[in-house]
Scaffold this motif. Structure first.
Motif, PDB file in Angstrom:
ATOM      1  N   VAL A   1      28.399 -19.190   3.811  1.00 14.95           N
ATOM      2  CA  VAL A   1      28.850 -20.796   4.015  1.00 14.95           C
ATOM      3  C   VAL A   1      30.549 -20.776   4.362  1.00 14.95           C
ATOM      4  O   VAL A   1      30.685 -21.761   4.876  1.00 14.95           O
ATOM      5  CB  VAL A   1      28.663 -21.373   2.599  1.00 14.95           C
ATOM      6  CG1 VAL A   1      29.160 -22.664   2.662  1.00 14.95           C
ATOM      7  CG2 VAL A   1      27.360 -21.337   2.099  1.00 14.95           C
ATOM      8  N   ALA A   2      31.174 -19.894   3.716  1.00 15.04           N
ATOM      9  CA  ALA A   2      32.643 -19.540   4.341  1.00 15.04           C
ATOM     10  C   ALA A   2      32.518 -19.629   5.781  1.00 15.04           C
ATOM     11  O   ALA A   2      33.506 -20.008   6.464  1.00 15.04           O
ATOM     12  CB  ALA A   2      33.101 -18.530   3.588  1.00 15.04           C
ATOM     13  N   ILE A   3      31.850 -18.755   6.344  1.00 12.30           N
ATOM     14  CA  ILE A   3      31.848 -18.546   7.887  1.00 12.30           C
ATOM     15  C   ILE A   3      31.705 -19.975   8.602  1.00 12.30           C
ATOM     16  O   ILE A   3      32.023 -20.360   9.417  1.00 12.30           O
ATOM     17  CB  ILE A   3      30.599 -17.506   8.256  1.00 12.30           C
ATOM     18  CG1 ILE A   3      31.397 -15.932   7.814  1.00 12.30           C
ATOM     19  CG2 ILE A   3      30.637 -17.547   9.561  1.00 12.30           C
ATOM     20  CD1 ILE A   3      30.078 -15.126   8.091  1.00 12.30           C
ATOM     21  N   GLY A   4      30.775 -20.515   8.093  1.00 11.92           N
ATOM     22  CA  GLY A   4      30.370 -21.962   8.552  1.00 11.92           C
ATOM     23  C   GLY A   4      31.597 -22.813   8.541  1.00 11.92           C
ATOM     24  O   GLY A   4      31.910 -23.688   9.340  1.00 11.92           O
ATOM     25  N   GLY A   5      32.173 -22.744   7.377  1.00 11.27           N
ATOM     26  CA  GLY A   5      33.394 -23.637   7.146  1.00 11.27           C
ATOM     27  C   GLY A   5      34.542 -23.062   7.899  1.00 11.27           C
ATOM     28  O   GLY A   5      35.165 -24.235   8.432  1.00 11.27           O
ATOM     29  N   ALA A   6      34.559 -21.924   8.198  1.00 12.95           N
ATOM     30  CA  ALA A   6      35.684 -21.367   9.080  1.00 12.95           C
ATOM     31  C   ALA A   6      35.481 -21.678  10.485  1.00 12.95           C
ATOM     32  O   ALA A   6      36.494 -21.927  11.154  1.00 12.95           O
ATOM     33  CB  ALA A   6      35.653 -19.883   9.063  1.00 12.95           C
ATOM     34  N   ILE A   7      34.409 -21.928  11.078  1.00 15.55           N
ATOM     35  CA  ILE A   7      33.939 -22.624  12.233  1.00 15.55           C
ATOM     36  C   ILE A   7      34.670 -23.829  12.296  1.00 15.55           C
ATOM     37  O   ILE A   7      35.325 -24.046  13.478  1.00 15.55           O
ATOM     38  CB  ILE A   7      32.451 -22.472  12.625  1.00 15.55           C
ATOM     39  CG1 ILE A   7      32.102 -21.141  12.516  1.00 15.55           C
ATOM     40  CG2 ILE A   7      32.188 -23.278  13.842  1.00 15.55           C
ATOM     41  CD1 ILE A   7      30.472 -20.971  12.901  1.00 15.55           C
ATOM     42  N   PHE A   8      34.468 -24.840  11.570  1.00 14.14           N
ATOM     43  CA  PHE A   8      35.220 -26.095  11.473  1.00 14.14           C
ATOM     44  C   PHE A   8      36.736 -25.844  11.388  1.00 14.14           C
ATOM     45  O   PHE A   8      37.430 -26.635  12.287  1.00 14.14           O
ATOM     46  CB  PHE A   8      34.619 -27.046  10.448  1.00 14.14           C
ATOM     47  CG  PHE A   8      33.337 -27.346  10.642  1.00 14.14           C
ATOM     48  CD1 PHE A   8      32.865 -28.253  11.683  1.00 14.14           C
ATOM     49  CD2 PHE A   8      32.135 -26.885   9.804  1.00 14.14           C
ATOM     50  CE1 PHE A   8      31.513 -28.715  11.728  1.00 14.14           C
ATOM     51  CE2 PHE A   8      31.027 -27.243   9.945  1.00 14.14           C
ATOM     52  CZ  PHE A   8      30.667 -28.331  10.941  1.00 14.14           C
ATOM     53  N   LEU A   9      37.167 -25.143  10.513  1.00 15.16           N
ATOM     54  CA  LEU A   9      38.576 -25.117  10.271  1.00 15.16           C
ATOM     55  C   LEU A   9      39.185 -24.422  11.744  1.00 15.16           C
ATOM     56  O   LEU A   9      40.227 -24.867  11.948  1.00 15.16           O
ATOM     57  CB  LEU A   9      38.910 -24.221   9.085  1.00 15.16           C
ATOM     58  CG  LEU A   9      38.698 -24.983   7.677  1.00 15.16           C
ATOM     59  CD1 LEU A   9      38.641 -23.971   6.349  1.00 15.16           C
ATOM     60  CD2 LEU A   9      39.877 -25.876   7.381  1.00 15.16           C
ATOM     61  N   GLU A  10      38.790 -23.410  12.001  1.00 19.25           N
ATOM     62  CA  GLU A  10      39.236 -22.883  13.294  1.00 19.25           C
ATOM     63  C   GLU A  10      39.145 -23.675  14.332  1.00 19.25           C
ATOM     64  O   GLU A  10      40.371 -23.550  15.564  1.00 19.25           O
ATOM     65  CB  GLU A  10      38.611 -21.393  13.715  1.00 19.25           C
ATOM     66  CG  GLU A  10      38.699 -20.412  12.499  1.00 19.25           C
ATOM     67  CD  GLU A  10      37.919 -19.000  12.939  1.00 19.25           C
ATOM     68  OE1 GLU A  10      38.008 -18.160  12.176  1.00 19.25           O
ATOM     69  OE2 GLU A  10      37.494 -18.924  14.082  1.00 19.25           O
ATOM     70  N   SER A  11      38.190 -24.479  14.534  1.00 19.48           N
ATOM     71  CA  SER A  11      38.565 -25.515  15.558  1.00 19.48           C
ATOM     72  C   SER A  11      39.245 -26.724  15.567  1.00 19.48           C
ATOM     73  O   SER A  11      40.023 -26.990  16.375  1.00 19.48           O
ATOM     74  CB  SER A  11      37.056 -26.147  15.562  1.00 19.48           C
ATOM     75  OG  SER A  11      35.924 -25.117  15.890  1.00 19.48           O
ATOM     76  N   VAL A  12      39.606 -26.983  14.129  1.00 18.60           N
ATOM     77  CA  VAL A  12      40.556 -28.193  13.932  1.00 18.60           C
ATOM     78  C   VAL A  12      41.914 -27.595  13.925  1.00 18.60           C
ATOM     79  O   VAL A  12      42.872 -28.334  14.412  1.00 18.60           O
ATOM     80  CB  VAL A  12      40.306 -28.522  12.288  1.00 18.60           C
ATOM     81  CG1 VAL A  12      41.531 -29.750  11.921  1.00 18.60           C
ATOM     82  CG2 VAL A  12      38.886 -29.258  12.394  1.00 18.60           C
ATOM     83  N   PHE A  13      42.069 -26.350  13.391  1.00 19.49           N
ATOM     84  CA  PHE A  13      43.519 -25.921  13.674  1.00 19.49           C
ATOM     85  C   PHE A  13      43.706 -24.873  14.475  1.00 19.49           C
ATOM     86  O   PHE A  13      44.927 -24.241  14.693  1.00 19.49           O
ATOM     87  CB  PHE A  13      43.778 -24.977  12.149  1.00 19.49           C
ATOM     88  CG  PHE A  13      44.030 -26.034  11.074  1.00 19.49           C
ATOM     89  CD1 PHE A  13      45.198 -26.494  10.666  1.00 19.49           C
ATOM     90  CD2 PHE A  13      42.928 -26.398  10.182  1.00 19.49           C
ATOM     91  CE1 PHE A  13      45.353 -27.429   9.472  1.00 19.49           C
ATOM     92  CE2 PHE A  13      43.052 -27.166   9.088  1.00 19.49           C
ATOM     93  CZ  PHE A  13      44.337 -27.723   8.825  1.00 19.49           C
ATOM     94  N   ASN A  14      42.802 -24.698  15.486  1.00 25.09           N
ATOM     95  CA  ASN A  14      42.827 -23.905  16.827  1.00 25.09           C
ATOM     96  C   ASN A  14      43.510 -22.571  16.185  1.00 25.09           C
ATOM     97  O   ASN A  14      44.186 -21.815  16.794  1.00 25.09           O
ATOM     98  CB  ASN A  14      44.125 -24.470  17.697  1.00 25.09           C
ATOM     99  CG  ASN A  14      44.116 -23.838  19.109  1.00 25.09           C
ATOM    100  OD1 ASN A  14      43.024 -23.455  19.560  1.00 25.09           O
ATOM    101  ND2 ASN A  14      45.220 -23.688  19.731  1.00 25.09           N
ATOM    102  N   TRP A  15      42.506 -21.984  15.200  1.00 25.37           N
ATOM    103  CA  TRP A  15      42.842 -20.821  14.738  1.00 25.37           C
ATOM    104  C   TRP A  15      42.084 -19.765  15.531  1.00 25.37           C
ATOM    105  O   TRP A  15      40.887 -19.923  15.757  1.00 25.37           O
ATOM    106  CB  TRP A  15      42.499 -20.704  13.278  1.00 25.37           C
ATOM    107  CG  TRP A  15      42.656 -19.357  12.516  1.00 25.37           C
ATOM    108  CD1 TRP A  15      41.821 -18.169  12.526  1.00 25.37           C
ATOM    109  CD2 TRP A  15      43.736 -19.066  11.881  1.00 25.37           C
ATOM    110  NE1 TRP A  15      42.634 -17.305  11.739  1.00 25.37           N
ATOM    111  CE2 TRP A  15      43.785 -17.801  11.602  1.00 25.37           C
ATOM    112  CE3 TRP A  15      45.131 -19.748  11.731  1.00 25.37           C
ATOM    113  CZ2 TRP A  15      44.745 -17.071  10.560  1.00 25.37           C
ATOM    114  CZ3 TRP A  15      45.997 -19.136  10.786  1.00 25.37           C
ATOM    115  CH2 TRP A  15      46.002 -17.688  10.345  1.00 25.37           C
ATOM    116  N   PRO A  16      42.688 -18.584  16.104  1.00 18.42           N
ATOM    117  CA  PRO A  16      42.316 -17.787  17.218  1.00 18.42           C
ATOM    118  C   PRO A  16      41.019 -16.839  16.350  1.00 18.42           C
ATOM    119  O   PRO A  16      41.207 -15.348  16.508  1.00 18.42           O
ATOM    120  CB  PRO A  16      43.235 -17.327  17.740  1.00 18.42           C
ATOM    121  CG  PRO A  16      44.301 -17.113  16.645  1.00 18.42           C
ATOM    122  CD  PRO A  16      44.125 -18.188  16.037  1.00 18.42           C
ATOM    123  N   GLY A  17      40.108 -17.396  16.165  1.00 15.31           N
ATOM    124  CA  GLY A  17      38.964 -16.403  15.416  1.00 15.31           C
ATOM    125  C   GLY A  17      37.781 -16.425  15.833  1.00 15.31           C
ATOM    126  O   GLY A  17      37.532 -17.243  16.748  1.00 15.31           O
TER     127      GLY A  17
END
Length: 319
Positions: free
Chosen positions: A254-270
């Motif tokens: 579930v954290a991976i799914g949340g990280a996808i949204f967060l990385e898109s919003v914050f432009n996190w290079p992951g």
């Protein structure tokens, strides 16, 4: 233990194969022609040239033939080349993004575990008090808040309105690397990622600890004059952590799914940002490789969770 590990690794490999089959089929069933992802729209191509490109890429073959051709190359470490990034090898591209994602998830889950376990203990010890009610309300709000909504609201309030955190990225462009700069960019997305998981851990910890506190051995410890602090910490909390450990392992996916949204919003290079960009560009080799790596990480974490569960509770034997 060795037999158990070998069996779990075998099951994990079968699950990875099934995952790649599912993703491969879904990509091919998506609307549009896969060959268009390889064509530069600014350069006109004749139908004959398009068909020749389709044959060269093997897209004229039946789906099973295409899949086994990809799988035979993948087992040797050849995941092809990125369409979106001018033919760059896929595997190094994906591996370069694993570190930032692991950093974000590790920070978020660490915050979630510490806050969730601590507030769960406080809520259980002070059952039915104002503190318990307040923490329960906050936990309910955290559980019911979607990751994308939490990310957007957090970005708006803390980065745009209050200006107490950077609005995106992992480091300040053009500035020399420093741990302080990295932490300044990490704290907001990691805290937002932790909200939902901390709330869920808190609810599980509270429920589990309340059940343990009613057990006979806890009452016996109190009757022997053991201080309440040690009753909670030494006798009750360890046993109450058992279902929480399982929950923590299951929340990795579930954290991976949340990280996808967060990385898109914050432009996190992951990995999340890489996967979103690959889907938008129909970069099939990157999508397949990223999905495989994410699936392998989830399976590995579940295996480590089972081993940790057995280590915490000696009564459990893996077989």
């Amino acid at each position: 233990m060795l037999t158990y590990l070998l069996r779990r690794v075998g099951i994990g490999l079968l699950m990875l194969v099934a995952l790649t089959v599912l993703v491969f089929i879904l990509l091919r069933l998506a609307p549009g022609d896969p060959v268009t992802a390889y064509i530069n729209p600014s350069v006109p191509m004749s139908p004959e040239a398009v068909e020749a490109l389709r044959i060269r890429l093997g897209l004229n073959q039946p789906l099973p033939v295409q899949y086994f051709a990809w799988l035979s190359a993948a087992v040797t470490g050849d995941f092809g080349y990125s369409i979106q990034r001018g033919g760059a090898p896929v595997l190094p591209l994906v591996f370069d993004r694993i570190g930032p994602t692991l950093l974000l998830m590790a920070a978020g889950l660490t915050i979630a575990i510490v806050v969730g376990v601590a507030t769960g203990i406080i809520s259980a010890v002070r059952r039915n008090s104002a503190t318990d009610v307040g923490l329960s309300v906050v936990a309910s709000l955290g559980i019911s808040s979607p990751a994308f909504l939490t990310a957007l609201l957090g970005l708006y309030f803390f980065a745009v309105q209050l200006r107490i955190a950077p609005s995106g990225g992992m480091l300040t462009p053009g500035a020399p690397f420093s741990i302080g700069d990295l932490l300044a960019h990490l704290i907001l997305p990691a805290s937002l990622l932790a909200i939902g998981h901390a709330a869920l851990i808190m609810r599980y910890m509270r429920s589990s600890l309340l059940e343990v506190l009613n057990q006979d051995y806890v009452r016996t410890a109190r009757a022997k004059g053991v201080k309440e602090f040690w009753v909670i910490v030494k006798h009750a909390t360890r046993n109450a952590l058992l279902p929480v450990i399982t929950l923590i392992g299951s929340t990795i996916g579930v954290a991976i799914g949340g990280a996808i949204f967060l990385e898109s919003v914050f432009n996190w290079p992951g990995m999340g940002l890489l996967l979103v960009n690959a889907v938008n560009a129909r970069d099939y080799p990157v999508i397949m490789c990223a999905t495989l790596v994410i699936g392998a990480c989830v399976i590995l974490v579940n295996l480590l969770t089972d081993i940790t569960y057995a280590a915490v509770d000696p009564r459990i034997q893996v077989s």
